[in-house]
Design a protein around this motif. Structure first.
Motif, PDB file in Angstrom:
ATOM      1  N   PHE A  46       0.778  -1.195   0.030  1.00 43.33           N
ATOM      2  CA  PHE A  46       0.130   0.162   0.434  1.00 43.33           C
ATOM      3  C   PHE A  46       0.632   1.461  -0.064  1.00 43.33           C
ATOM      4  O   PHE A  46       2.064   1.562   0.318  1.00 43.33           O
ATOM      5  CB  PHE A  46      -0.683   0.287   1.602  1.00 43.33           C
ATOM      6  N   THR A  47       0.372   1.506  -0.820  1.00 43.51           N
ATOM      7  CA  THR A  47       1.284   3.434  -0.561  1.00 43.51           C
ATOM      8  C   THR A  47      -0.049   4.934  -0.621  1.00 43.51           C
ATOM      9  O   THR A  47      -1.349   4.481  -1.257  1.00 43.51           O
ATOM     10  CB  THR A  47       1.641   3.962  -2.111  1.00 43.51           C
ATOM     11  N   PHE A  48       0.054   5.587   0.717  1.00 42.97           N
ATOM     12  CA  PHE A  48      -1.016   6.349   0.810  1.00 42.97           C
ATOM     13  C   PHE A  48      -0.473   7.691   0.430  1.00 42.97           C
ATOM     14  O   PHE A  48       1.325   7.808   1.124  1.00 42.97           O
ATOM     15  CB  PHE A  48      -1.405   6.638   2.374  1.00 42.97           C
ATOM     16  N   ALA A  49      -1.101   8.733   0.184  1.00 39.60           N
ATOM     17  CA  ALA A  49      -0.344   9.830  -0.140  1.00 39.60           C
ATOM     18  C   ALA A  49      -1.412  10.875   0.452  1.00 39.60           C
ATOM     19  O   ALA A  49      -2.866  11.353  -0.227  1.00 39.60           O
ATOM     20  CB  ALA A  49       0.005  10.139  -1.403  1.00 39.60           C
ATOM     21  N   ILE A  50      -0.704  11.877   1.361  1.00 39.91           N
ATOM     22  CA  ILE A  50      -2.060  13.690   1.183  1.00 39.91           C
ATOM     23  C   ILE A  50      -1.389  14.632   0.917  1.00 39.91           C
ATOM     24  O   ILE A  50       0.008  14.932   1.493  1.00 39.91           O
ATOM     25  CB  ILE A  50      -2.856  13.072   2.581  1.00 39.91           C
ATOM     26  N   GLY A  51      -1.398  15.552   0.721  1.00 38.41           N
ATOM     27  CA  GLY A  51      -1.397  16.649   0.787  1.00 38.41           C
ATOM     28  C   GLY A  51      -2.573  17.821   0.391  1.00 38.41           C
ATOM     29  O   GLY A  51      -3.444  17.913  -0.317  1.00 38.41           O
ATOM     30  N   PRO A  52      -1.678  19.370   0.629  1.00 35.36           N
ATOM     31  CA  PRO A  52      -2.368  20.533   0.552  1.00 35.36           C
ATOM     32  C   PRO A  52      -2.369  20.541  -1.339  1.00 35.36           C
ATOM     33  O   PRO A  52      -1.922  20.861  -2.293  1.00 35.36           O
ATOM     34  CB  PRO A  52      -1.936  21.782   0.972  1.00 35.36           C
ATOM     35  N   ARG A  53      -3.653  22.173  -1.879  1.00 40.35           N
ATOM     36  CA  ARG A  53      -3.977  21.827  -2.852  1.00 40.35           C
ATOM     37  C   ARG A  53      -4.432  23.684  -3.346  1.00 40.35           C
ATOM     38  O   ARG A  53      -5.521  23.691  -2.039  1.00 40.35           O
ATOM     39  CB  ARG A  53      -4.405  21.602  -4.071  1.00 40.35           C
ATOM     40  N   PHE A  54      -3.587  24.288  -4.118  1.00 41.41           N
ATOM     41  CA  PHE A  54      -3.845  25.735  -4.220  1.00 41.41           C
ATOM     42  C   PHE A  54      -3.989  26.211  -5.297  1.00 41.41           C
ATOM     43  O   PHE A  54      -3.786  25.803  -6.236  1.00 41.41           O
ATOM     44  CB  PHE A  54      -2.685  26.214  -3.606  1.00 41.41           C
ATOM     45  N   ASN A  55      -5.083  26.632  -6.182  1.00 41.79           N
ATOM     46  CA  ASN A  55      -5.247  26.694  -7.276  1.00 41.79           C
ATOM     47  C   ASN A  55      -5.369  28.401  -7.510  1.00 41.79           C
ATOM     48  O   ASN A  55      -6.258  29.247  -6.850  1.00 41.79           O
ATOM     49  CB  ASN A  55      -6.911  26.056  -7.662  1.00 41.79           C
ATOM     50  N   PHE A  56      -4.742  29.000  -8.218  1.00 44.25           N
ATOM     51  CA  PHE A  56      -4.637  30.155  -8.874  1.00 44.25           C
ATOM     52  C   PHE A  56      -5.373  30.520  -9.760  1.00 44.25           C
ATOM     53  O   PHE A  56      -5.272  29.855 -11.268  1.00 44.25           O
ATOM     54  CB  PHE A  56      -3.584  30.909  -8.803  1.00 44.25           C
ATOM     55  N   ALA A  57      -5.241  32.056 -10.612  1.00 42.87           N
ATOM     56  CA  ALA A  57      -6.203  31.774 -11.999  1.00 42.87           C
ATOM     57  C   ALA A  57      -5.505  33.628 -12.048  1.00 42.87           C
ATOM     58  O   ALA A  57      -5.737  34.702 -11.566  1.00 42.87           O
ATOM     59  CB  ALA A  57      -7.690  31.795 -12.362  1.00 42.87           C
ATOM     60  N   ASP A  58      -5.928  34.067 -13.644  1.00 39.52           N
ATOM     61  CA  ASP A  58      -5.084  35.098 -13.809  1.00 39.52           C
ATOM     62  C   ASP A  58      -6.831  36.127 -13.977  1.00 39.52           C
ATOM     63  O   ASP A  58      -7.868  35.682 -13.574  1.00 39.52           O
ATOM     64  CB  ASP A  58      -4.682  35.783 -14.877  1.00 39.52           C
ATOM     65  N   GLY A  59      -6.789  37.720 -14.622  1.00 38.54           N
ATOM     66  CA  GLY A  59      -7.532  38.446 -14.401  1.00 38.54           C
ATOM     67  C   GLY A  59      -9.132  37.902 -15.602  1.00 38.54           C
ATOM     68  O   GLY A  59     -10.409  37.062 -15.868  1.00 38.54           O
ATOM     69  N   ARG A  60      -7.613  37.483 -16.709  1.00 37.97           N
ATOM     70  CA  ARG A  60      -9.352  37.401 -17.660  1.00 37.97           C
ATOM     71  C   ARG A  60      -9.637  35.415 -17.624  1.00 37.97           C
ATOM     72  O   ARG A  60     -10.885  35.241 -17.633  1.00 37.97           O
ATOM     73  CB  ARG A  60      -9.018  36.576 -19.264  1.00 37.97           C
ATOM     74  N   SER A  61      -9.024  34.689 -16.785  1.00 39.46           N
ATOM     75  CA  SER A  61      -9.139  33.343 -16.567  1.00 39.46           C
ATOM     76  C   SER A  61     -11.164  33.843 -15.158  1.00 39.46           C
ATOM     77  O   SER A  61     -11.860  32.378 -15.470  1.00 39.46           O
ATOM     78  CB  SER A  61      -8.475  32.252 -15.861  1.00 39.46           C
TER      79      SER A  61
END
Length: 335
Positions: free
Chosen positions: A232-247
């Motif tokens: 077994f392999t377990f993984a966990i971690g944070p995520r951050f999403n960014f976008a510019d003004g057009r998106s």
């Protein structure tokens, strides 16, 4: 003086003469024994003829050869001359039948129909990765987009990446009638990642831009803590999403035209910034060297201009969940 000299000569003769006679008598037998021993050794060292065996009365005698003594060493094999070194094996090429191990991944997701929606849909797509035989497979997260490590050294890798992003259409969302559509797109870009702790702690960054005119730049920053236990392999971690003004304006904005067509949604023009912050986790079971199965899922919370969009507040949700399954099969590339 006349009396003393004969007496001295007599005394010396009485001592020396018996000793000389005794040595002479004892030396004679020793000399005879030495000569006898010399004659015996001379006789034993004479060569003896090889015995012969006669098969018939008219056949010629054939010598009988005796085996070599046990103490005779076997001849050593001759080594190659120093002037002719062994050729080095050729490096495996891409088209070598043993040059690559191919891993095909089938990934499935149940996720929001679009970012900010409270309705969910199913999506599945394949990915492919390859490595040299003998190399341990590098761990990757199921939410990693399709990428190719053009550079890899010392736990640092970088290269091109591409992601698929679904669209938002009013045909499937009647409450959004009159609001502009967001077409599906492909987002090519670059990625970079580094293993801060080898095979335990990874950081990854992706920067992409859609190929359509209304698409803007987006970025994904994440980290993963990875641990292994038997199969077994377990993984966990944070995520951050960014976008510019057009998106941001394309995905979460409401234009004046949208407001005139559907007054439920007030005009909204968000700026660049953080779209969401969340957590992602996965559990992989290695069934065999060829097959592996992964259960994965994550949670994202919309923030900033995305969270304050009328589309999210009135008909969607700030809480975004994802769950999925993945299967991978590894085989050797052959001609």
């Amino acid at each position: 003086m006349r009396l003393r000299l004969p007496i001295a000569v007599f005394a010396a003769s009485a001592v020396v003469l018996p000793a000389f006679l005794i040595n002479t008598v004892e030396a004679a037998p020793r000399q005879e024994r030495h000569q006898e021993r010399h004659r015996h050794l001379h006789k034993t060292t004479k060569k003896r003829p090889h015995p012969t065996v006669r098969r018939h009365h008219h056949a010629a005698p054939r010598p009988v050869y005796r085996p070599a003594p046990r103490y005779v060493a076997a001849p050593m094999p001759m080594s190659a001359p120093l002037s002719a070194p062994m050729p080095e094996p050729a490096a495996p090429s891409f088209f070598s039948p043993y040059g690559w191990l191919i891993t095909v991944n089938a990934k499935t997701f149940v996720s929001p129909r679009f970012t900010g929606s409270d309705n969910y849909s199913f999506i599945a797509f394949p990915t492919v990765s390859f490595r040299r035989p003998g190399e341990a497979p590098e761990w990757s997260s199921p939410d990693d987009n399709i990428s190719f490590a053009a550079f890899s050294s010392g736990g640092v890798s970088a290269g091109p990446v591409v992601a698929y992003r679904g669209g938002r259409y009013d045909q499937g969302n009647r409450e959004l009638w009159g609001v502009h559509n967001v077409r599906w797109t492909l987002e090519p870009g670059l990625f970079g990642q580094i293993w801060l702790v080898p095979d335990t702690l990874r950081a990854r960054l992706e920067i992409r831009r859609g190929f359509r005119g209304e698409d803007g730049f987006v970025a994904l920053l994440g980290a993963d803590w990875v641990t292994r236990w038997q199969q077994f392999t377990f993984a966990i971690g944070p995520r951050f999403n960014f976008a510019d003004g057009r998106s941001m304006r394309s995905r979460f904005g409401v234009t004046a035209t949208d407001f005139l067509a559907n007054p439920v949604y007030a005009p909204h023009a968000p700026g660049a910034g953080l779209v969401s912050a969340g957590l992602y986790s996965s559990l992989t079971y290695r069934y065999s060297p060829d097959w592996a199965f992964t259960l994965h899922g994550g949670y994202d919370r919309l923030t900033g201009g995305a969270a304050s969009s009328p589309i999210v507040r009135q008909t969607g949700s700030r809480n975004q969940f994802t769950v999925g399954l993945a299967a991978s099969y590894t085989f050797q590339l052959t001609r």
